[in-house]
Design an enzyme around this catalytic site. Sequence first.
Site, PDB file in Angstrom:
ATOM      1  N   HIS A 163     -31.059  53.875 -35.411  1.00 39.34           N
ATOM      2  CA  HIS A 163     -30.096  53.531 -34.346  1.00 39.34           C
ATOM      3  C   HIS A 163     -30.812  53.145 -33.050  1.00 39.34           C
ATOM      4  O   HIS A 163     -30.257  53.320 -31.968  1.00 39.34           O
ATOM      5  CB  HIS A 163     -29.141  54.691 -34.044  1.00 39.34           C
ATOM      6  CG  HIS A 163     -28.585  55.358 -35.268  1.00 39.34           C
ATOM      7  ND1 HIS A 163     -27.426  54.964 -35.876  1.00 39.34           N
ATOM      8  CD2 HIS A 163     -29.066  56.381 -36.015  1.00 39.34           C
ATOM      9  CE1 HIS A 163     -27.201  55.727 -36.929  1.00 39.34           C
ATOM     10  NE2 HIS A 163     -28.185  56.586 -37.038  1.00 39.34           N
ATOM     11  N   SER A 284     -42.481  31.732 -16.934  1.00 39.00           N
ATOM     12  CA  SER A 284     -41.217  31.324 -16.340  1.00 39.00           C
ATOM     13  C   SER A 284     -41.513  30.319 -15.232  1.00 39.00           C
ATOM     14  O   SER A 284     -42.505  30.440 -14.525  1.00 39.00           O
ATOM     15  CB  SER A 284     -40.516  32.557 -15.772  1.00 39.00           C
ATOM     16  OG  SER A 284     -39.606  32.161 -14.759  1.00 39.00           O
ATOM     17  N   LYS A 290     -43.794  36.588 -14.992  1.00 35.51           N
ATOM     18  CA  LYS A 290     -43.282  36.706 -16.354  1.00 35.51           C
ATOM     19  C   LYS A 290     -44.228  36.227 -17.434  1.00 35.51           C
ATOM     20  O   LYS A 290     -44.926  35.233 -17.287  1.00 35.51           O
ATOM     21  CB  LYS A 290     -41.979  35.892 -16.484  1.00 35.51           C
ATOM     22  CG  LYS A 290     -40.874  36.417 -15.597  1.00 35.51           C
ATOM     23  CD  LYS A 290     -40.088  37.482 -16.272  1.00 35.51           C
ATOM     24  CE  LYS A 290     -39.048  36.818 -17.131  1.00 35.51           C
ATOM     25  NZ  LYS A 290     -38.056  37.741 -17.597  1.00 35.51           N
ATOM     26  N   ASN A 292     -43.285  35.720 -21.343  1.00 33.04           N
ATOM     27  CA  ASN A 292     -42.120  35.869 -22.220  1.00 33.04           C
ATOM     28  C   ASN A 292     -42.430  35.712 -23.707  1.00 33.04           C
ATOM     29  O   ASN A 292     -43.284  34.912 -24.078  1.00 33.04           O
ATOM     30  CB  ASN A 292     -41.065  34.837 -21.836  1.00 33.04           C
ATOM     31  CG  ASN A 292     -40.521  35.058 -20.446  1.00 33.04           C
ATOM     32  OD1 ASN A 292     -40.458  36.198 -19.980  1.00 33.04           O
ATOM     33  ND2 ASN A 292     -40.162  33.987 -19.777  1.00 33.04           N
ATOM     34  N   GLU A 297     -38.409  34.782 -29.976  1.00 30.22           N
ATOM     35  CA  GLU A 297     -37.017  34.467 -29.609  1.00 30.22           C
ATOM     36  C   GLU A 297     -36.541  33.203 -30.315  1.00 30.22           C
ATOM     37  O   GLU A 297     -35.419  33.132 -30.823  1.00 30.22           O
ATOM     38  CB  GLU A 297     -36.884  34.285 -28.093  1.00 30.22           C
ATOM     39  CG  GLU A 297     -36.870  35.610 -27.345  1.00 30.22           C
ATOM     40  CD  GLU A 297     -36.913  35.403 -25.830  1.00 30.22           C
ATOM     41  OE1 GLU A 297     -36.516  36.306 -25.117  1.00 30.22           O
ATOM     42  OE2 GLU A 297     -37.366  34.338 -25.372  1.00 30.22           O
ATOM     43  N   TYR A 324     -21.525  13.676 -61.230  1.00 28.82           N
ATOM     44  CA  TYR A 324     -22.127  13.281 -59.960  1.00 28.82           C
ATOM     45  C   TYR A 324     -21.061  12.765 -58.992  1.00 28.82           C
ATOM     46  O   TYR A 324     -20.175  12.005 -59.376  1.00 28.82           O
ATOM     47  CB  TYR A 324     -23.202  12.200 -60.161  1.00 28.82           C
ATOM     48  CG  TYR A 324     -23.834  11.792 -58.836  1.00 28.82           C
ATOM     49  CD1 TYR A 324     -24.880  12.524 -58.292  1.00 28.82           C
ATOM     50  CD2 TYR A 324     -23.330  10.717 -58.094  1.00 28.82           C
ATOM     51  CE1 TYR A 324     -25.424  12.192 -57.059  1.00 28.82           C
ATOM     52  CE2 TYR A 324     -23.861  10.381 -56.861  1.00 28.82           C
ATOM     53  CZ  TYR A 324     -24.902  11.115 -56.343  1.00 28.82           C
ATOM     54  OH  TYR A 324     -25.427  10.792 -55.125  1.00 28.82           O
ATOM     55  N   GLN A 329     -25.390  13.811 -52.100  1.00 28.21           N
ATOM     56  CA  GLN A 329     -26.461  13.284 -51.256  1.00 28.21           C
ATOM     57  C   GLN A 329     -26.665  14.161 -50.006  1.00 28.21           C
ATOM     58  O   GLN A 329     -27.721  14.131 -49.397  1.00 28.21           O
ATOM     59  CB  GLN A 329     -26.111  11.852 -50.849  1.00 28.21           C
ATOM     60  CG  GLN A 329     -27.161  11.148 -50.022  1.00 28.21           C
ATOM     61  CD  GLN A 329     -26.870   9.656 -49.908  1.00 28.21           C
ATOM     62  OE1 GLN A 329     -26.967   8.936 -50.885  1.00 28.21           O
ATOM     63  NE2 GLN A 329     -26.475   9.210 -48.740  1.00 28.21           N
TER      64      GLN A 329
END
Length: 470
Positions: A163, A284, A290, A292, A297, A324, A329
């Site tokens: 948790h 940044s 910063k 990052n 992400e 077909y 396609q």
Amino acid sequence: MEKKQQKKEKLWGGRFSQSTERLVEDFTESVSYDRRLYRQDIRGSIAHARMLGERGIIPQKDAQRIIEGLEKILEEIEEGRFEWKKELEDVHMNIEKALTDMIGPAGGRLHTARSRNDQVATDFRLFIKDEIKELDELLKGIQSAFIHQAEKYMGLIMPGFTHLQKAQPVLYSHHMLAYFEMFKRDRQRLSDCVRRVDVCPLGSAALAGTSYPIDRQMTARELGFSQVSPNSMDAVSDRDFALEFLFCLSVIMMHLSRLSEELIIWMSSEFSFVELPDAYCTGSSIMPQKKNPDVPELVRGKTGRVYGSLFALFTTLKGLPLTYNRDLQEDKEQLFDALDTVKSSLAVMTGVVEKMIPRAQNITRDTETGFLTATDLADYLVKKGLPFRQAHEVVGKAVARCIEHGAELHELDMDELRKLHELIDEDVLEVLSVEGSVRSRNCTGGTGHEVVKEALSEAKSWLKKFRIFQ
Ligand code: ARG
């Protein structure tokens, strides 16, 4: 005039009296993306031509010229000299037309006993088989990176979470090897998927098979397929294999996304569990301080488009009657995009895992709070004869008292500990230490030092032994 032009360019122009509307041509073409199948298309055509020659369906010398022509076209494509034409719709007709332009009417014999319907299914299966080999190598790469981490930082203890709350102490190596297991299953899943991909549809022709005395075993063997498809109608309309491959890709991406999420949390200043080298981070444009975690992400973000591809193909397939239909396609762009996304994500995340450095000091400090050994204390009482539920209650009360006084269990002195329960003795100190807790968890699959070392050596030998194609 128009009709003549149409007949000249379009391989199916025979029954048409009007040329294709430009909008329609743009809308129906697939060569802008299915040219990616050119290697498989040429391989398939060479095998087909050789078989047609061998079986006397076309003259041997024409088969030979077809094969030589296709080999030249392959070179032209690889050297960037080939001119792809949208008017010729797809990769198959571009190559066939170029062949006829190059070798004359003999080229027109290549499409004997074949349709684009079995041709495209063959190409797509060959393509996926080739790609599975490459993906497997990439997966092996990320597994090696986890082994590297597990080995290098053996002994480092960190809080394990449930948790996202501190739960019990675990070895950092155990955590790393958990990811090894995920990617191991991904490789096994691909290996299983191959069994359904590895079936040759060539010879199914348009939908009903063919009246020519073809040798399907021969083309399948030559293309490295282990089986031929048993039903021509199913073979030209089946894309389950692509769907299954997309599912495999989705699971890989889900694993990468979980890893990403974890690293993003670990890189936050609140956690500060890992450090990534500058080369793997970005800054940044406004906040100078910063650094990052954009790579994880983006991997997390790109997971959506891979799942999207899986569902797009599911939806494309759900309404199709046999056999077909041109809808099919739509299988290619989705799969190409998902594949490229997974491959680039795997490659970049392998670098991240290889290069990340756990901040051992912070991690160790973090194991000292959060009552990580509360379960161990309960187990200690159970081993001395108390029923587990009662032990749970005793320790729960102790934790509540500690919280009140801003203390941790291992900070209580012997007198205070004895007050918790009469069964508590000096030997409790080992139990309350995170070291002792980890050391004690030596059941198979646990986080104890001994079993994790064994798991590490098993992981290494699995990595050496595993082969994607059984
Ligand atoms: N470009 C087509 C595809 O990807 C090839 C097969 C077309 N067959 C046909 N009869 N129109 O599905």
